[in-house]
Each structure stands twice: as structure tokens, then as C-alpha cells.
Design an enzyme around this catalytic site. Structure first.
Site, mmCIF file in Angstrom:
data_model
loop_
_atom_site.group_PDB
_atom_site.id
_atom_site.type_symbol
_atom_site.label_atom_id
_atom_site.label_comp_id
_atom_site.label_asym_id
_atom_site.label_seq_id
_atom_site.Cartn_x
_atom_site.Cartn_y
_atom_site.Cartn_z
ATOM 1 C CE1 TYR A 154 -3.427 2.803 0.560
ATOM 2 C CE2 TYR A 154 -2.003 3.489 2.364
ATOM 3 C CZ TYR A 154 -3.057 3.736 1.505
ATOM 4 O OH TYR A 154 -3.713 4.939 1.573
ATOM 5 C CE LYS A 158 -3.303 5.622 -1.722
ATOM 6 N NZ LYS A 158 -4.353 6.431 -2.343
HETATM 7 N N1 LIG Z 1 -8.420 6.466 5.524
HETATM 8 C C1 LIG Z 1 -7.145 6.780 5.584
HETATM 9 O O1 LIG Z 1 -6.513 6.716 6.667
HETATM 10 C C2 LIG Z 1 -6.416 7.238 4.348
HETATM 11 C C3 LIG Z 1 -5.181 7.908 4.504
HETATM 12 C C4 LIG Z 1 -4.510 8.340 3.368
HETATM 13 C C5 LIG Z 1 -5.054 8.128 2.108
HETATM 14 N N2 LIG Z 1 -6.257 7.469 1.987
HETATM 15 C C6 LIG Z 1 -6.780 7.255 0.631
HETATM 16 O O2 LIG Z 1 -8.051 7.879 0.527
HETATM 17 C C7 LIG Z 1 -8.774 7.263 -0.538
HETATM 18 C C8 LIG Z 1 -10.178 6.990 -0.049
HETATM 19 O O3 LIG Z 1 -10.155 6.021 0.990
HETATM 20 P P1 LIG Z 1 -11.070 6.133 2.292
HETATM 21 O O4 LIG Z 1 -10.174 6.265 3.439
HETATM 22 O O5 LIG Z 1 -12.130 7.139 2.079
HETATM 23 O O6 LIG Z 1 -11.658 4.648 2.373
HETATM 24 P P2 LIG Z 1 -13.064 4.028 1.959
HETATM 25 O O7 LIG Z 1 -14.151 4.600 2.786
HETATM 26 O O8 LIG Z 1 -12.849 2.558 1.984
HETATM 27 O O9 LIG Z 1 -13.291 4.510 0.465
HETATM 28 C C9 LIG Z 1 -12.621 3.925 -0.633
HETATM 29 C C10 LIG Z 1 -13.429 4.225 -1.884
HETATM 30 O O10 LIG Z 1 -12.712 3.685 -3.025
HETATM 31 C C11 LIG Z 1 -13.584 2.808 -3.734
HETATM 32 N N3 LIG Z 1 -12.862 1.708 -4.363
HETATM 33 C C12 LIG Z 1 -11.947 0.889 -3.795
HETATM 34 N N4 LIG Z 1 -11.525 -0.016 -4.677
HETATM 35 C C13 LIG Z 1 -12.186 0.244 -5.845
HETATM 36 C C14 LIG Z 1 -12.179 -0.357 -7.132
HETATM 37 N N5 LIG Z 1 -11.407 -1.419 -7.421
HETATM 38 N N6 LIG Z 1 -12.988 0.163 -8.080
HETATM 39 C C15 LIG Z 1 -13.787 1.227 -7.800
HETATM 40 N N7 LIG Z 1 -13.829 1.828 -6.605
HETATM 41 C C16 LIG Z 1 -13.041 1.340 -5.638
HETATM 42 C C17 LIG Z 1 -14.537 2.279 -2.672
HETATM 43 O O11 LIG Z 1 -15.688 1.765 -3.304
HETATM 44 P P3 LIG Z 1 -16.355 0.378 -2.838
HETATM 45 O O12 LIG Z 1 -16.838 0.604 -1.440
HETATM 46 O O13 LIG Z 1 -17.452 0.200 -3.829
HETATM 47 O O14 LIG Z 1 -15.261 -0.643 -2.905
HETATM 48 C C18 LIG Z 1 -14.793 3.537 -1.861
HETATM 49 O O15 LIG Z 1 -15.742 4.338 -2.512
HETATM 50 C C19 LIG Z 1 -7.979 6.001 -0.902
HETATM 51 O O16 LIG Z 1 -7.247 6.268 -2.079
HETATM 52 C C20 LIG Z 1 -7.042 5.816 0.268
HETATM 53 O O17 LIG Z 1 -5.867 5.144 -0.091
HETATM 54 C C21 LIG Z 1 -6.942 7.040 3.075
#
Ligand SMILES: NC(=O)c1ccc[n+]([C@@H]2O[C@H](COP(=O)([O-])OP(=O)(O)OC[C@H]3O[C@@H](n4cnc5c(N)ncnc54)[C@H](OP(=O)(O)O)[C@@H]3O)[C@@H](O)[C@H]2O)c1
Length: 264
Positions: A154, A158
Site C-alpha cells: 500500500y 501511495k
Molecule cells: N483512511 C485513511 O486513513 C487514508 C489515509 C490516506 C489516504 N487514503 C486514501 O483515501 C482514498 C479513499 O479512501 P477512504 O479512506 O475514504 O476509504 P473508503 O471509505 O474505503 O473509500 C474507498 C473508496 O474507493 C472505492 N474503491 C476501492 N476499490 C475500488 C475499485 N477497485 N474500483 C472502484 N472503486 C473502488 C470504494 O468503493 P467500494 O466501497 O465500492 O469498494 C470507496 O468508494 C484512498 O485512495 C485511500 O488510499 C486514506
């Protein structure tokens, strides 16, 4: 209710977490939306966003493949409206030691975060460049600054996205297309549960509000900033990461991400 306009924002991963919050802000600013995620929840998100008063088209699509990204780009093109904002946010995490991960799950992280994101940006950014207008937000992470022991794949994806965003921004300078990298720290979303990291220190720690993270990202996007680290603690951590040897960062990361490091 927002003013009626023909502005369009495309948001991936808009069914939950940071992506849903980004989409809400864009809707509040009067952007019509085209949103995507790979599970049914995207339709629930579409209804929530429609209640803000904008037009919302939703596609359920697996963006971990080039084909999925292509199909979604076609869905966007068929709408006929040029894309003003692309918020490339869909992403997945995965905990545990690399050799204890299921290889296909690890590859799914690479494919979603890297292949899908890059494929979609290639198509839509080309259209933006031809029109001489557009803004792109890529959701990277402060994890991209840190070798992610027990989250190795992961963090690598990133690091790729952070680097890619900065480089693309410079390639597109003077074209009318801007690229901004949103680098959140740990944020309260489904991310850690889906990454199977709820038994880790970082999985159990207090986290940022996704609405605040999205607000910081959207503001940076509209101000044409190159990057934004959301939250002061994360800003400090990213500054420290830039002056700390990678070996030490990798050792420190294990303390918060190794299975069983959580108190509960
Ligand atoms: N949460 C953290 O601590 C954090 C920190 C830094 C960066 N991020 C980044 O922020 C972004 C959003 O994550 P989040 O934290 O908001 O988590 P989240 O609530 O799990 O949201 C992830 C989103 O991405 C979609 N997704 C994942 N795999 C996919 C695929 N193969 N095709 C289409 N859609 C897909 C999910 O849709 P489905 O539900 O339909 O799978 C969901 O809408 C990600 O890129 C993550 O790496 C998160």
C-alpha cells in the site's frame, strides 16, 4: 441549494469516506457529478448527493483494471459534458506482512491504486489538455513518504501516486490543467477495517474526520496548489519523514502497523 450550472466533477471512490465528502463539497459548489465505486453503495451515495440539488450519474465499476477505467471514461464521455474536475480518489489498503498477504489481494491494491488511477487520468487529462482547462485531484497519502512495514504494498502505491502527481503537474504546466495531490494521514473511514488492520495501533488510534480532509483537498485543488497534507500532526510527520533515513522510518512504521500492536 447550489446555483444551477453546467460544471462537472468526476469523483472515483465516492461511495464512502473521503471520496463521498469530496463529492458532497463539489455538489455544494454547484458541480454536477459523475461518480464511481465498485459496490452497490454507490447508488446510496448518488441519492445522498442528489439531495444537495445537482445532477448525479453513478457507475458501479471495478477500477482496478484498465478495462474498468476505460469503461468508466466512456460513461463519462457519453454524458457529453466536459469534465472540469477529476477527483481520482478510489483506493484500497492492505495490512499484514507481505508474505502473509494473499498475493491476489496485494495485486488488487496495486491495480486499484496505480493501474486504475493512472489509466483514468490518462484519458481524462488528455481531454482536459485538448480543451486547455481542468483540475485534477489525486488522493495520495503521507504513507507515500514512509516505507510501510506491514503495509508494504500500500505505501509503495501511495509513494507512486505522490510522485506521479508532482511530475504530471509539472508536465501540464502552461496547459490550463492543474494537478493537486491530497495527502491525508490516518482518517476515520472504512479503510482500516477493509485493510484488516483493526488490531493495529494505527487502526485503533484517533483519526482525522474525512470531511475535514476533503475540505483541505478541495480547497487546495481550487487554489491550484501542488499538494496538501491534511492536518497539522500529519504535516509535522511528513516534514520529519523527509529528513529521517528510510530504514528508521520502516522500523517506526512496524510499531504502529504490525498485527497485534493495538491495545484492544
Ligand atoms: N483512511 C485513511 O486513513 C487514508 C489515509 C490516506 C489516504 N487514503 C486514501 O483515501 C482514498 C479513499 O479512501 P477512504 O479512506 O475514504 O476509504 P473508503 O471509505 O474505503 O473509500 C474507498 C473508496 O474507493 C472505492 N474503491 C476501492 N476499490 C475500488 C475499485 N477497485 N474500483 C472502484 N472503486 C473502488 C470504494 O468503493 P467500494 O466501497 O465500492 O469498494 C470507496 O468508494 C484512498 O485512495 C485511500 O488510499 C486514506
Amino acid at each position: 441549494m447550489p446555483e444551477v450550472s453546467n460544471k462537472l466533477a468526476v469523483v472515483t471512490g465516492a461511495s464512502s469516506g473521503i471520496g463521498l465528502e469530496l463529492a458532497k463539497i463539489a455538489a455544494g459548489e454547484g458541480y454536477d457529478l459523475i461518480i464511481a465505486a465498485d459496490e452497490d453503495q454507490i447508488d446510496v451515495a448518488a441519492d445522498i448527493l442528489r439531495s444537495i440539488g445537482v445532477t448525479v450519474d453513478a457507475m458501479r465499476v471495478d477500477l482496478s483494471t484498465k478495462e474498468g477505467a476505460r469503461d468508466f471514461a466512456r460513461f463519462v464521455a457519453d454524458n457529453g459534458q466536459p469534465v472540469d474536475l477529476l477527483l481520482a480518489n478510489a483506493g484500497r489498503g492492505l495490512g499484514k506482512g507481505f508474505l502473509d498477504q494473499v498475493l491476489d489481494e496485494a495485486l488488487h491494491v496495486v491495480n486499484t491504486n496505480v493501474i486504475g488511477t493512472v489509466s483514468l487520468i490518462h484519458t481524462i487529462a488528455n481531454q482536459m489538455r485538448s480543451r486547455g482547462h481542468g483540475k485534477i485531484l489525486v488522493t495520495g497519502s503521507i504513507a507515500g513518504f514512509i516505507p510501510g512495514t506491514y503495509q508494504a504494498v500500500y505505501n509503495g502505491t501511495k509513494a507512486f501516486l505522490n510522485s506521479f502527481s508532482f511530475a504530471l503537474r509539472h508536465e501540464l504546466k502552461d496547459t490550463g490543467v492543474t494537478v493537486t495531490c491530497l495527502m491525508p494521514g490516518p482518517t476515520q473511514t472504512k479503510f482500516f477495517e477493509r485493510a484488516d488492520m483493526l488490531d493495529t495501533e494505527v487502526g485503533q488510534a484517533e483519526k482525522d474526520d474525512p470531511a475535514d480532509v476533503a475540505k483541505a483537498g478541495f480547497k487546495a485543488l481550487m487554489n491550484d496548489e501542488g499538494d496538501v497534507v491534511a492536518g497539522w500532526k500529519n504535516k509535522l510527520q511528513s516534514v520529519m519523514a523527509n529528513v529521517t533515513p528510510a530504514n528508521i522510518l520502516a522500523e517506526q512504521h512496524a510499531k504502529m502497523a504490525a498485527p497485534g500492536t493495538g491495545k484492544d
